[in-house]
Design a protein around this motif. Structure first.
Motif, mmCIF file in Angstrom:
data_model
loop_
_atom_site.group_PDB
_atom_site.id
_atom_site.type_symbol
_atom_site.label_atom_id
_atom_site.label_comp_id
_atom_site.label_asym_id
_atom_site.label_seq_id
_atom_site.Cartn_x
_atom_site.Cartn_y
_atom_site.Cartn_z
ATOM 1 N N ILE A 1 0.855 -1.193 0.000
ATOM 2 C CA ILE A 1 0.000 0.000 0.000
ATOM 3 C C ILE A 1 0.893 1.246 0.000
ATOM 4 N N ALA A 2 0.620 2.165 -0.923
ATOM 5 C CA ALA A 2 1.451 3.363 -1.083
ATOM 6 C C ALA A 2 1.228 4.373 0.046
ATOM 7 N N ASP A 3 2.295 5.088 0.389
ATOM 8 C CA ASP A 3 2.207 6.283 1.232
ATOM 9 C C ASP A 3 2.003 7.465 0.286
ATOM 10 N N GLU A 4 0.782 7.988 0.243
ATOM 11 C CA GLU A 4 0.452 9.030 -0.745
ATOM 12 C C GLU A 4 0.788 10.428 -0.240
ATOM 13 N N GLY A 5 1.289 10.500 0.978
ATOM 14 C CA GLY A 5 1.646 11.807 1.519
ATOM 15 C C GLY A 5 1.162 11.980 2.952
ATOM 16 N N TRP A 6 0.349 11.063 3.438
ATOM 17 C CA TRP A 6 -0.121 11.139 4.828
ATOM 18 C C TRP A 6 0.050 9.780 5.521
ATOM 19 N N GLY A 7 0.943 8.933 4.986
ATOM 20 C CA GLY A 7 1.141 7.581 5.521
ATOM 21 C C GLY A 7 0.259 6.603 4.770
ATOM 22 N N PRO A 8 0.685 5.324 4.661
ATOM 23 C CA PRO A 8 -0.128 4.336 3.933
ATOM 24 C C PRO A 8 -1.477 4.120 4.610
ATOM 25 N N ARG A 9 -2.525 3.848 3.836
ATOM 26 C CA ARG A 9 -3.810 3.474 4.443
ATOM 27 C C ARG A 9 -3.633 2.185 5.241
ATOM 28 N N PRO A 10 -4.292 2.083 6.387
ATOM 29 C CA PRO A 10 -4.161 0.865 7.213
ATOM 30 C C PRO A 10 -5.046 -0.268 6.695
ATOM 31 N N VAL A 11 -4.766 -0.711 5.499
ATOM 32 C CA VAL A 11 -5.522 -1.818 4.893
ATOM 33 C C VAL A 11 -4.533 -2.924 4.542
ATOM 34 N N PRO A 12 -5.027 -4.165 4.404
ATOM 35 C CA PRO A 12 -4.103 -5.273 4.126
ATOM 36 C C PRO A 12 -3.417 -5.096 2.767
ATOM 37 N N PRO A 13 -2.201 -5.649 2.626
ATOM 38 C CA PRO A 13 -1.583 -5.661 1.291
ATOM 39 C C PRO A 13 -2.446 -6.482 0.344
ATOM 40 N N VAL A 14 -2.239 -6.262 -0.921
ATOM 41 C CA VAL A 14 -3.076 -6.889 -1.943
ATOM 42 C C VAL A 14 -2.326 -8.083 -2.525
ATOM 43 N N GLN A 15 -2.984 -9.233 -2.527
ATOM 44 C CA GLN A 15 -2.365 -10.443 -3.080
ATOM 45 C C GLN A 15 -2.700 -10.538 -4.568
ATOM 46 N N GLY A 16 -1.679 -10.666 -5.385
ATOM 47 C CA GLY A 16 -1.889 -10.760 -6.822
ATOM 48 C C GLY A 16 -2.090 -12.200 -7.274
ATOM 49 N N TYR A 17 -2.070 -12.384 -8.581
ATOM 50 C CA TYR A 17 -2.175 -13.726 -9.160
ATOM 51 C C TYR A 17 -1.244 -13.754 -10.373
ATOM 52 N N PRO A 18 0.091 -13.935 -10.104
ATOM 53 C CA PRO A 18 1.077 -13.776 -11.175
ATOM 54 C C PRO A 18 0.847 -14.713 -12.364
ATOM 55 N N GLN A 19 0.408 -15.938 -12.101
ATOM 56 C CA GLN A 19 0.236 -16.876 -13.220
ATOM 57 C C GLN A 19 -0.861 -16.388 -14.180
ATOM 58 N N LEU A 20 -2.003 -16.011 -13.610
ATOM 59 C CA LEU A 20 -3.094 -15.530 -14.467
ATOM 60 C C LEU A 20 -2.722 -14.196 -15.114
ATOM 61 N N ALA A 21 -2.037 -13.326 -14.368
ATOM 62 C CA ALA A 21 -1.638 -12.031 -14.933
ATOM 63 C C ALA A 21 -0.713 -12.246 -16.127
ATOM 64 N N ALA A 22 0.215 -13.196 -16.006
ATOM 65 C CA ALA A 22 1.137 -13.471 -17.113
ATOM 66 C C ALA A 22 0.362 -13.970 -18.336
ATOM 67 N N HIS A 23 -0.644 -14.796 -18.081
ATOM 68 C CA HIS A 23 -1.491 -15.279 -19.174
ATOM 69 C C HIS A 23 -2.238 -14.120 -19.837
ATOM 70 N N LEU A 24 -2.754 -13.204 -19.023
ATOM 71 C CA LEU A 24 -3.471 -12.051 -19.581
ATOM 72 C C LEU A 24 -2.535 -11.229 -20.459
ATOM 73 N N VAL A 25 -1.318 -10.996 -19.978
ATOM 74 C CA VAL A 25 -0.349 -10.225 -20.762
ATOM 75 C C VAL A 25 -0.134 -10.894 -22.112
ATOM 76 N N GLN A 26 0.100 -12.196 -22.074
ATOM 77 C CA GLN A 26 0.387 -12.922 -23.315
ATOM 78 C C GLN A 26 -0.773 -12.798 -24.299
ATOM 79 N N SER A 27 -1.969 -13.040 -23.797
ATOM 80 C CA SER A 27 -3.145 -13.001 -24.665
ATOM 81 C C SER A 27 -3.410 -11.581 -25.183
ATOM 82 N N LEU A 28 -3.273 -10.596 -24.305
ATOM 83 C CA LEU A 28 -3.596 -9.218 -24.700
ATOM 84 C C LEU A 28 -2.592 -8.664 -25.704
ATOM 85 N N VAL A 29 -1.319 -8.973 -25.508
ATOM 86 C CA VAL A 29 -0.324 -8.464 -26.464
ATOM 87 C C VAL A 29 -0.546 -9.100 -27.837
ATOM 88 N N LEU A 30 -0.846 -10.393 -27.840
ATOM 89 C CA LEU A 30 -1.118 -11.038 -29.125
ATOM 90 C C LEU A 30 -2.408 -10.507 -29.758
#
Lengths: 279, 136
Positions: free
Chosen positions: A81-110
């Protein structure tokens, strides 16, 4: 097969996050807004998507102006979570999905969408405020999130048509992923607002309501709205609404509107929320 | 070429607005890099301790530097500052987006909040400079 089952359109006004973080959500100024989001929260609790694709914009937090990607797809396993100038928001970090994201990149670029691949990125209120609005304040977010950051800060932003076509390509990419997953796509930002200059505070409620109607019934009309029309009629920052067209494009032709809420103001912003299920 | 130029001129026809296009971004690059640096707590502290000295770390123009020191928000927009980066200066001062926006309009924050609670500023009379002049 993975499926995009629904889309959520929502504003991502930072003051909404600050209201929650500072315990102000029951105050008279904020209570109508949070009450208005209760049905959307209940819908989210019932729907329980495995993955959220969050179309949002960074606000000079992950990206300064050294590099300005038009479409940047978050491929990391975690997004702090970014510190936008008043400290980071007190929310949990965000869990990504690298495998699916990589697939999206591949499909979208093609499919001829030149995505910028981002392997390290902090996320700001553009992503976390929609999470808070739809999920409340859990200790951990109950889904994985693939961030799709769109440049709407430095003009020109991508056109509505380009965004709509990207949404269609995202649908195709998700449907070619061989895992049973429920995916919900968010289009965030807007609605009418301007937060700069003597014209700050501009709100155009008829424009916003027509935009919500169009998402539900006639997206092709919205796709034709030119960048200058957003600026003139709905405020300099209303151009963020093109991100809602990525969401709409990803839902297929037929949708059913299951929820809508509209409220003015949150700080300088007209707030809109719509939920569309793919049919 | 002609079509692009016409669009740029059309942006300039919107009253009370400095559209952050590629030219303005180029002009504001070092100003926005300064503002971006305020994302870090230690930089916010160093800036507040000696504003003039801290701004010398960045290759801003003198006009941009004076705009920063005087919190001349509209001038900073005109000189290529982008509102989201300018907000980091407002946050460093312990102020909000809403405060910064109200200062840009020339209203007090209270007046601005009241306008927003009444539904915001109508676009009528604000769509183009000619429409604005017709109203003035």
């Amino acid at each position: 097969m993975a499926r995009i089952i629904a889309g959520v359109g929502t504003s991502h006004t930072p003051a909404i996050g600050a209201a929650v973080d500072n315990g102000k959500s029951a105050e008279p100024y904020w209570a109508p807004l949070f009450q208005g989001y209760e049905p959307a929260k209940a819908w989210m609790a019932r729907t329980r998507p495995d993955v959220v694709i969050m179309v949002y914009n960074d606000h000079v937090n992950a990206f300064d102006f050294k590099i300005v990607p038009t479409f940047a797809l978050g491929c990391a396993s975690e997004f702090p979570i970014a510190d936008e100038g008043w400290g980071p928001r007190p929310v949990p970090p965000v869990q990504g999905y690298p495998q699916l994201a990589a697939h999206l990149v591949q499909s979208l670029v093609l499919d001829e969408f030149d995505m910028t691949i981002v392997n390290e990125m902090q996320v700001d209120h553009g992503l976390t405020v929609p999470m808070t609005l739809l999920y409340g304040t859990p200790h951990a977010w109950p889904c994985r999130v693939i961030p799709l950051a769109v440049n709407v800060i430095q003009y020109p932003a991508p056109t509505g048509h380009r965004c709509y076509m990207l949404g269609k390509a995202i649908r195709k990419a998700v449907e070619s992923w061989n895992e049973d997953l429920k995916v919900v796509i968010f289009g965030t930002g807007g609605m009418s607002h301007q937060i700069q200059g003597p014209r700050a505070g501009l709100v155009n409620t008829p424009f916003d309501k027509a935009f919500l109607d169009g998402l539900s019934r006639d997206p092709e009309r919205l796709v034709g709205i030119q960048p200058l029309e957003y600026l003139r009629d709905a405020g300099a920052e209303a151009i963020e609404l093109v991100m809602w067209l990525i969401m709409r494009g990803a839902l297929g032709e037929r949708v059913e509107e299951v929820h809508r809420f509209y409220h003015v103001p949150a700080s300088s912003t007209a707030v809109g929320n719509i939920i569309l299920e793919s049919r | 070429m002609t079509e692009v130029k016409q669009k740029e001129e059309a942006y300039e026809d919107i009253p009370g607005t400095w559209v952050f296009d590629a030219q303005r971004a180029r002009q504001g690059y070092h100003l926005n890099e300064f503002l971006y640096s305020l994302m870090k707590a230690e930089n916010r502290k160093a800036f507040l301790a000696d504003e003039a000295e801290y701004t010398k770390r960045f290759r801003m123009t003198e006009a941009q530097r004076q705009g920063v020191l005087h919190r001349d928000w509209n001038r900073l927009l005109e000189l290529g500052g982008v509102s989201y980066a300018l907000a980091k200066l407002a946050f460093t001062d312990g102020k909000s987006y809403q405060y910064m926006a109200s200062r840009m309009t020339g209203m007090t924050e209270k007046e601005y909040v009241e306008m927003m609670l009444k539904g915001g500023r109508s676009p009528d009379g604000w769509r183009s400079k000619s429409e604005r002049q017709g109203r003035a």
